[in-house]
Design a protein around this motif. Structure first.
Motif, short mmCIF file in Angstrom:
data_model
loop_
_atom_site.label_atom_id
_atom_site.label_comp_id
_atom_site.label_asym_id
_atom_site.label_seq_id
_atom_site.Cartn_x
_atom_site.Cartn_y
_atom_site.Cartn_z
N MET A 231 0.81 -1.22 0.00
CA MET A 231 0.00 0.00 0.00
C MET A 231 0.85 1.27 0.00
SD MET A 231 -3.15 -0.94 -0.26
CE MET A 231 -2.37 -2.00 -1.47
N VAL A 232 1.95 1.24 0.76
CA VAL A 232 2.85 2.40 0.76
C VAL A 232 3.44 2.59 -0.63
CG1 VAL A 232 5.00 3.34 1.67
CG2 VAL A 232 3.36 2.30 3.21
N GLY A 233 3.79 1.50 -1.29
CA GLY A 233 4.33 1.59 -2.64
C GLY A 233 3.35 2.21 -3.60
N ALA A 234 2.07 1.85 -3.49
CA ALA A 234 1.05 2.45 -4.34
C ALA A 234 0.94 3.95 -4.09
CB ALA A 234 -0.30 1.77 -4.10
N ALA A 235 0.94 4.33 -2.80
CA ALA A 235 0.85 5.75 -2.45
C ALA A 235 2.05 6.53 -3.00
CB ALA A 235 0.77 5.91 -0.94
N ARG A 236 3.25 5.96 -2.85
CA ARG A 236 4.45 6.63 -3.34
C ARG A 236 4.44 6.74 -4.86
NH1 ARG A 236 9.55 3.82 -1.69
NH2 ARG A 236 10.59 5.83 -1.98
N GLU B 97 3.93 -10.92 0.59
CA GLU B 97 2.72 -10.35 1.17
C GLU B 97 2.38 -9.01 0.54
OE1 GLU B 97 3.30 -9.97 5.34
OE2 GLU B 97 3.62 -12.12 5.69
N ARG B 98 3.38 -8.16 0.40
CA ARG B 98 3.13 -6.81 -0.11
C ARG B 98 2.86 -6.82 -1.61
NH1 ARG B 98 6.59 -2.44 3.41
NH2 ARG B 98 6.42 -3.53 5.41
N ASP B 99 3.50 -7.72 -2.34
CA ASP B 99 3.23 -7.84 -3.76
C ASP B 99 1.77 -8.22 -4.00
OD1 ASP B 99 4.33 -8.09 -6.61
OD2 ASP B 99 3.48 -10.09 -6.31
N LYS B 100 1.24 -9.13 -3.19
CA LYS B 100 -0.16 -9.50 -3.32
C LYS B 100 -1.07 -8.31 -3.06
CE LYS B 100 -3.71 -12.77 -1.82
NZ LYS B 100 -4.74 -11.70 -1.73
N ARG B 101 -0.75 -7.53 -2.03
CA ARG B 101 -1.56 -6.34 -1.74
C ARG B 101 -1.55 -5.37 -2.92
NH1 ARG B 101 1.11 -5.05 4.14
NH2 ARG B 101 0.47 -6.97 5.19
N ASP C 237 -3.68 -6.77 -5.69
CA ASP C 237 -5.09 -6.62 -5.32
C ASP C 237 -5.54 -5.17 -5.47
OD1 ASP C 237 -5.23 -9.30 -4.72
OD2 ASP C 237 -5.09 -9.03 -2.54
N PHE C 238 -4.66 -4.25 -5.13
CA PHE C 238 -4.97 -2.83 -5.29
C PHE C 238 -5.23 -2.51 -6.76
CE2 PHE C 238 -3.69 1.42 -6.52
CZ PHE C 238 -4.37 2.22 -5.61
N LEU C 239 -4.36 -2.98 -7.65
CA LEU C 239 -4.53 -2.68 -9.07
C LEU C 239 -5.83 -3.28 -9.60
CD1 LEU C 239 -3.43 -1.38 -11.62
CD2 LEU C 239 -2.22 -3.51 -12.12
N THR C 240 -6.16 -4.48 -9.15
CA THR C 240 -7.43 -5.10 -9.57
C THR C 240 -8.61 -4.24 -9.15
OG1 THR C 240 -6.51 -7.33 -9.43
CG2 THR C 240 -8.89 -7.14 -9.33
N ALA C 241 -8.61 -3.76 -7.90
CA ALA C 241 -9.70 -2.90 -7.41
C ALA C 241 -9.70 -1.57 -8.14
CB ALA C 241 -9.53 -2.70 -5.90
#
Length: 214
Positions: free
Chosen positions: A136-141, A198-202, A205-209
Motif C-alpha cells: 500500500m505504501v508503494g502504491a501511495a508513493r 505479502e506486499r506484492d499481493k496487496r 489486489d490494489f490494481l485489480t480494485a
C-alpha cells in the motif's frame, strides 16, 4: 517532531545522522521513508543477522543525496549518496573498513544503479528499501511521484495498455507493470522475500480494485 527513540536500539546514531538523511522536498524519500526502511531493515536483521550498526548507518544515509526520478543523474544517485555518506562517517571518526561497508550497502541498494549487493548488510538494505516500493505504501508513493512528474493517473481509453506501449512517465498506473510488479522476484534474503510476497499481493489486489473502479 524528531524522536530518536523511533530508531531504537540505534538512537544515538540516529541523533547524529538524521540531519544528513534527506535532501530536497521529495515526500517519497523523506524522514518517514527513512524510518519505514529502518523498521523493515531491523525486522529482516532480527532473522538474518549481520552488523546492526553498519546496517543502521546505511539506512540512515542511503538517501542523503536527493535526485529526482526524472533526472538523467538518477542512476548515479546511490553512488553520490555513498560518497557523501563516506565523508560524513569519516568526520565522525568511523574506521575505514566500516565506512567502506556502509558505502557498499548504499551504492547497491538502488534499483536504478543495478549493482549486485555482496554483503549481508547490503542485501538487507536493498530488501528493506524495496519493501517500501510495494504494498500500500508503494502504491501511495507511486502516485505521489507521478504527481511530482506531472503524470496522469491512467490512460482513460486504454488504462491496462492493451493497445499501446507502457509509459510510466505519462501514466502513473503504468509504473505497476514497468517496475513495481518486478520487484518481488529480486529480493536478496529469505525474510525479505517472505515480506515481499505479502506486499506484492496487496499491490496486485490494489490494481485489480483500481481497474474495477475506473
Amino acid at each position: 517532531m524528531f524522536d530518536a527513540k523511533a530508531f531504537s536500539p540505534f538512537e544515538s546514531l540516529a541523533a547524529k545522522l538524521t540531519f544528513y538523511a534527506t535532501e530536497g522536498d521529495d515526500g517519497s524519500h523523506d524522514l518517514a521513508h527513512i524510518l519505514r526502511v529502518f523498521r523493515n531493515a531491523m525486522r529482516i536483521h532480527a532473522t538474518e543477522g549481520g552488523d546492526g550498526r553498519i546496517l543502521a548507518a546505511a539506512v540512515l544515509l542511503h538517501d542523503c543525496v536527493g535526485v529526482e526520478k526524472s533526472s538523467p543523474l538518477r542512476s548515479k544517485a546511490s553512488t553520490l549518496a555513498a560518497q557523501k555518506a563516506s565523508g560524513i562517517l569519516e568526520r565522525l571518526g568511523w574506521a575505514a573498513d566500516e565506512i567502506a561497508a556502509v558505502a557498499h550497502a548504499i551504492t547497491t541498494h538502488s534499483f536504478s544503479a543495478n549493482i549486485t549487493p555482496e554483503t549481508l548488510e547490503a542485501k538487507i538494505l536493498q530488501d528493506a528499501d524495496r519493501l517500501d516500493a510495494i504494498g500500500m505504501v508503494g502504491a501511495a508513493r507511486c502516485f505521489y511521484i507521478g504527481g511530482r512528474m506531472a503524470s496522469g493517473l491512467y490512460d482513460p481509453f486504454d488504462p491496462a495498455a492493451e493497445r499501446r506501449p507502457l509509459d510510466d512517465r505519462r501514466y502513473a498506473i503504468d509504473h505497476f507493470q514497468t517496475k513495481l510488479f518486478k520487484l518481488a522476484d529480486g529480493f536478496q534474503t529469505a525474510a525479505g522475500r517472505a515480506l515481499a510476497a505479502e506486499r506484492d499481493k496487496r499491490l496486485r489486489d490494489f490494481l485489480t480494485a483500481f481497474m474495477d473502479e475506473i
